[in-house]
Write a protein that holds these residues in place. Structure first.
Motif, PDB file in Angstrom:
ATOM      1  N   ASN A  67       0.841  -1.199   0.000  1.00 35.51           N
ATOM      2  CA  ASN A  67       0.000   0.000   0.000  1.00 35.51           C
ATOM      3  C   ASN A  67       0.878   1.253   0.000  1.00 35.51           C
ATOM      4  OD1 ASN A  67       0.693   0.552   2.852  1.00 35.51           O
ATOM      5  ND2 ASN A  67      -0.625  -1.227   3.265  1.00 35.51           N
ATOM      6  N   GLU A  68       0.244   2.399  -0.145  1.00 37.02           N
ATOM      7  CA  GLU A  68       0.971   3.661  -0.236  1.00 37.02           C
ATOM      8  C   GLU A  68       1.704   3.989   1.060  1.00 37.02           C
ATOM      9  OE1 GLU A  68       0.039   8.332  -1.370  1.00 37.02           O
ATOM     10  OE2 GLU A  68      -1.402   6.759  -1.901  1.00 37.02           O
ATOM     11  N   GLU A  69       1.130   3.607   2.192  1.00 33.28           N
ATOM     12  CA  GLU A  69       1.773   3.877   3.478  1.00 33.28           C
ATOM     13  C   GLU A  69       3.131   3.184   3.571  1.00 33.28           C
ATOM     14  OE1 GLU A  69       0.995   3.182   8.278  1.00 33.28           O
ATOM     15  OE2 GLU A  69      -0.615   2.784   6.830  1.00 33.28           O
ATOM     16  N   GLU A  70       3.193   1.925   3.118  1.00 32.78           N
ATOM     17  CA  GLU A  70       4.463   1.193   3.144  1.00 32.78           C
ATOM     18  C   GLU A  70       5.467   1.810   2.169  1.00 32.78           C
ATOM     19  OE1 GLU A  70       3.218  -3.301   4.597  1.00 32.78           O
ATOM     20  OE2 GLU A  70       3.557  -2.936   2.455  1.00 32.78           O
TER      21      GLU A  70
ATOM     22  N   ILE B  93       5.698   4.997   1.279  1.00 42.69           N
ATOM     23  CA  ILE B  93       6.218   6.240   1.869  1.00 42.69           C
ATOM     24  C   ILE B  93       7.169   5.923   3.023  1.00 42.69           C
ATOM     25  CG2 ILE B  93       5.562   8.320   3.146  1.00 42.69           C
ATOM     26  CD1 ILE B  93       2.958   8.313   1.456  1.00 42.69           C
ATOM     27  N   THR B  94       6.832   4.915   3.819  1.00 37.43           N
ATOM     28  CA  THR B  94       7.710   4.500   4.923  1.00 37.43           C
ATOM     29  C   THR B  94       9.068   4.054   4.392  1.00 37.43           C
ATOM     30  OG1 THR B  94       5.822   3.802   6.270  1.00 37.43           O
ATOM     31  CG2 THR B  94       7.975   2.874   6.844  1.00 37.43           C
TER      32      THR B  94
ATOM     33  N   ASP C 277      11.111   7.073   3.220  1.00 36.30           N
ATOM     34  CA  ASP C 277      11.669   7.789   4.380  1.00 36.30           C
ATOM     35  C   ASP C 277      12.909   7.074   4.915  1.00 36.30           C
ATOM     36  OD1 ASP C 277       9.707   9.692   4.208  1.00 36.30           O
ATOM     37  OD2 ASP C 277       8.426   8.796   5.748  1.00 36.30           O
TER      38      ASP C 277
END
Length: 412
Positions: A250-253, A255-256, A259
């Protein structure tokens, strides 16, 4: 349904074989005419995917270096829709919807070919005097025997080692080759490019836009295999990854991960497999960049050139592993969908016996690999050496010379 499907496929293949045999029969009858239409020209045909890459490219350059281009006309067999970036050679449409005259030209060249060298799409030999060499695309790994046996009869196949030649023989005999002696254990010429310094600065400038390659402490290349093939060959996986690579769900992973890369000053360069169907979203972030094939073509950069420039590799069930193994640099292997791949596609051998490295099951494993790479740690070094001994007989960068020496003796 599976049994019915296999019967239908066998019937279709049989029909294609019958049509192919009739086609070749008429070509042989027209051989006298085709020979005269060439005006005495003799051809050497090259084919690769992507065009002008891999072992065919390296063999082509070595043959030119030895002066064979003065005796023979070098032709690259390309798709009609493909833009030809290597203008020093004749690019002739062999694939796609060809016109009548394009087919005639193709038939004349095939019949008068002294040598055919390819690694993917079949360029068939219609004249028994033609020598056909298949260089393979990578090395044996996936269980794709049915597909590989459709390339047509060849005289010789290149292999990486005595060990892997056993699997090559199981894949290609008896449809493509008849005798184990037709397997040449020379290594793959395309791998020689791993050891060469190439002009890649233009590629990096265009890919990174405003950033510079020197802004990053390390570069990790991610070369996943395909899960859904552009051409339907019955080896698609059910699971679809949203960004074209495994692990990231997913997008959260995503972006993580970006970072974490930024914190370590590491660039992640993603090379999507050329056979992967476009069922994913391309996302470029500060430390994650997806390779654009048109930029690679314009800059004359190959996968081997990129591998030469990167510090570590992430891959999975791809022969990119075989290639990067020669550089003795860290390799991470994503195995989050190993069960699905084993069931739906399969392997030529015990995967974990041959493919060793830093295994990645989830994003936390991936972060640990990034940390290791950023800090110059190579925890899977000894495991990879075991694989290197099994997969490669030669790691000297001289496979091109061995292959061209053999060819020159055969076509002299």
């Amino acid at each position: 349904w599976q049994n019915d499907k296999s019967i239908i496929m066998k019937k279709n293949v049989s029909k294609k074989n019958i049509v192919g045999c009739i086609y070749v029969f008429f070509l042989k009858k027209l051989g006298f005419l085709l020979s005269h239409l060439s005006h005495g020209e003799q051809y050497i045909i090259f084919e690769s995917i992507p065009d002008y890459t891999g072992s065919p490219k390296m063999i082509c350059l070595e043959m030119e270096k030895r002066g064979l281009r003065r005796r023979y006309t070098f032709v690259w067999a390309v798709d009609k829709k493909q833009k030809c970036f290597f203008r020093d050679y004749d690019c002739v449409p062999f694939f796609g919807k060809l016109s009548f005259f394009e087919r005639i030209k193709k038939n004349i060249i095939e019949w008068n070919a002294v040598l055919i060298i390819g690694n993917n799409r079949p360029v068939l030999k219609t004249n028994k005097r033609t020598l056909r060499l298949y260089t393979e695309h990578g090395g044996p790994l996936k269980q794709c025997t049915r597909l590989m046996r459709q390339i047509g009869s060849v005289d010789y196949i290149l292999s990486l080692s005595d060990n892997l030649s056993k699997f090559d023989y199981k894949i290609f005999a008896p449809d493509v080759i008849k005798d184990v002696k037709q397997i040449l254990i020379t290594g793959h010429p395309g791998n020689d490019e791993l050891f060469m310094n190439a002009q890649t600065s233009a590629f990096w400038t265009k890919m990174l836009k405003y950033e510079k390659k020197t802004d990053f402490s390390k570069i990790i290349g991610w070369f996943p295999t395909f899960r859904q093939r552009v051409r339907n060959c019955g080896d698609d996986l059910y699971s679809v990854f949203p960004f074209g690579v495994p692990i990231l769900k997913n997008e959260e992973e995503l972006i993580t991960l970006n970072d974490h890369l930024r914190k370590n000053r590491v660039l992640l360069l993603i090379q999507i497999h050329h056979a992967q169907k476009k069922v994913y979203s391309i996302v470029n972030l500060s430390n994650i960049v997806v390779v654009e094939q048109n930029i690679k073509d314009e800059c004359g950069v190959t996968n081997a050139n990129l591998m030469h420039d990167i510090d570590a590799l992430i891959t999975d069930y791809s022969a990119a592993y075989h290639e990067f193994l020669l550089l003795n640099r860290p390799i991470a292997i994503t195995i989050d969908d190993y069960g699905d791949y084993l069931e739906q596609v399969g392997f030529c051998f015990d995967f974990f016996e041959y493919i060793k490295g830093f295994y990645v099951k989830n994003i936390e494993d991936l972060k640990r690999f990034i940390d290791e790479t950023a800090n110059g740690i190579d925890s899977s070094h000894d495991l990879r050496l075991e694989s290197l001994k099994k997969i490669h007989k030669y790691a000297d960068g001289n496979s091109t010379r061995r292959v061209v020496d053999f060819i020159c003796k055969k076509i002299n």
